[in-house]
Design an enzyme around this catalytic site. Structure first.
Site, PDB file in Angstrom:
ATOM      1  N   SER A 134      97.076  87.264  -2.036  1.00  0.00           N
ATOM      2  CA  SER A 134      95.707  87.769  -1.982  1.00  0.00           C
ATOM      3  C   SER A 134      95.139  88.088  -3.357  1.00  0.00           C
ATOM      4  O   SER A 134      93.914  88.079  -3.540  1.00  0.00           O
ATOM      5  CB  SER A 134      95.654  89.020  -1.100  1.00  0.00           C
ATOM      6  OG  SER A 134      96.557  90.010  -1.576  1.00  0.00           O
ATOM      7  N   GLY A 160      98.454  87.736   2.064  1.00  0.00           N
ATOM      8  CA  GLY A 160      99.645  88.060   2.841  1.00  0.00           C
ATOM      9  C   GLY A 160     100.853  87.220   2.517  1.00  0.00           C
ATOM     10  O   GLY A 160     101.932  87.444   3.085  1.00  0.00           O
ATOM     11  N   ASN A 210     104.030  90.996  -2.162  1.00  0.00           N
ATOM     12  CA  ASN A 210     104.189  91.318  -0.743  1.00  0.00           C
ATOM     13  C   ASN A 210     105.657  91.484  -0.362  1.00  0.00           C
ATOM     14  O   ASN A 210     105.982  92.265   0.539  1.00  0.00           O
ATOM     15  CB  ASN A 210     103.534  90.236   0.121  1.00  0.00           C
ATOM     16  CG  ASN A 210     102.020  90.307   0.064  1.00  0.00           C
ATOM     17  OD1 ASN A 210     101.441  91.383   0.106  1.00  0.00           O
ATOM     18  ND2 ASN A 210     101.371  89.164  -0.048  1.00  0.00           N
ATOM     19  N   ASP A 217      91.170  99.904  -0.666  1.00  0.00           N
ATOM     20  CA  ASP A 217      92.582  99.961  -0.281  1.00  0.00           C
ATOM     21  C   ASP A 217      93.482 100.372  -1.438  1.00  0.00           C
ATOM     22  O   ASP A 217      94.665 100.665  -1.245  1.00  0.00           O
ATOM     23  CB  ASP A 217      93.042  98.626   0.316  1.00  0.00           C
ATOM     24  CG  ASP A 217      92.919  97.451  -0.643  1.00  0.00           C
ATOM     25  OD1 ASP A 217      92.740  97.669  -1.858  1.00  0.00           O
ATOM     26  OD2 ASP A 217      93.010  96.301  -0.171  1.00  0.00           O
ATOM     27  N   HIS A 244      93.928  95.920  -4.083  1.00  0.00           N
ATOM     28  CA  HIS A 244      93.300  94.677  -4.526  1.00  0.00           C
ATOM     29  C   HIS A 244      92.197  94.956  -5.541  1.00  0.00           C
ATOM     30  O   HIS A 244      91.345  95.807  -5.298  1.00  0.00           O
ATOM     31  CB  HIS A 244      92.739  93.916  -3.326  1.00  0.00           C
ATOM     32  CG  HIS A 244      93.786  93.496  -2.350  1.00  0.00           C
ATOM     33  ND1 HIS A 244      94.106  94.253  -1.233  1.00  0.00           N
ATOM     34  CD2 HIS A 244      94.589  92.413  -2.327  1.00  0.00           C
ATOM     35  CE1 HIS A 244      95.075  93.648  -0.571  1.00  0.00           C
ATOM     36  NE2 HIS A 244      95.384  92.529  -1.209  1.00  0.00           N
TER      37      HIS A 244
END
Length: 228
Positions: free
Chosen positions: A55, A92, A120, A203, A206
């Protein structure tokens, strides 16, 4: 607009687990025509730089042109360097998922391959040996496909949620692999961005559009040695 026409965006239409709930922009992109939107670079005399990642590369939550690969394309164009940038980021994505889809992505000539995966894995506590082995396998596959492809590895760090030992050993994976394989290393992709609220989305993971501008500079410091 002309610069964007040069920019090719890889989008694989299947459900993936992303880092948190996707903002509406990202969801809208995934809800487009069910036919494949994945694009392979056309035959061209220009060289190809392929960003292969998760991402962070895909520009999660932002417009495509705000993500750092598009900003790198703009930088190349401004310098008159004949390169086409391909964004093959998938939100992801883990190193295992990247390893599985890499062969298909390499069905075209790639002059510079920027590998940005592993974050991740770290956030999910995937065994470090698995992450390392997957990254090494991807490096090997790129070289097997074209020994002349220049590889750049993006270093990553994670919060200490998994404990200090895991966090420290995770961080070491990237410089060690870069040294062992004699490839270029971006020491930490999110240097100057991670942990700074105003440079990240809500969040806290990011980068915002402004954050991606800093990421672009982090990447360019290393990438420019491969394109000039």
């Amino acid at each position: 607009m002309q610069d964007l026409l040069k920019f090719r965006y890889f989008f694989l239409l299947f459900l993936v687990i992303s880092c948190g709930d996707a903002p509406k922009k990202a969801a809208a992109t995934q809800d487009t025509d069910s036919n494949s939107n994945t694009t392979i670079a056309d035959d061209t005399t220009e060289k190809v730089i392929l960003f292969f990642g998760d991402s962070l590369t895909a520009g999660y939550g932002l417009e495509l042109e705000e993500a750092f690969p598009a900003l790198i394309q703009n930088r190349l164009d401004s310098l008159g360097l004949q390169y086409t940038v391909i964004n093959s980021g998938l939100s992801g994505e883990t190193t295992s998922g990247g390893r599985n889809r890499l062969a298909w992505v390499l069905n075209q000539k790639v002059d510079v391959f920027v590998l940005e995966l592993g974050a991740n894995d770290g956030l999910r506590g995937i065994p470090l040996t698995e992450t390392r082995n997957n990254l090494q396998a991807m490096i090997d596959l790129v070289r097997k496909k074209n020994a002349d492809t220049q590889i750049v590895l993006a270093g990553m760090q994670i919060p200490p949620n998994m404990g200090p030992e895991y966090t420290t050993e995770f961080r070491k994976i990237f410089p060690e692999l870069a040294k062992e394989n004699e490839i270029a290393l971006i020491p930490f992709l999110l240097e100057g961005v991670a942990g700074i609220p105003e440079l990240n989305l809500e969040d806290g993971i990011h980068p915002s559009a402004e954050g991606h501008q800093i990421v672009r500079d982090n990447v360019w410091k290393v990438l420019q040695q491969s394109v000039q």
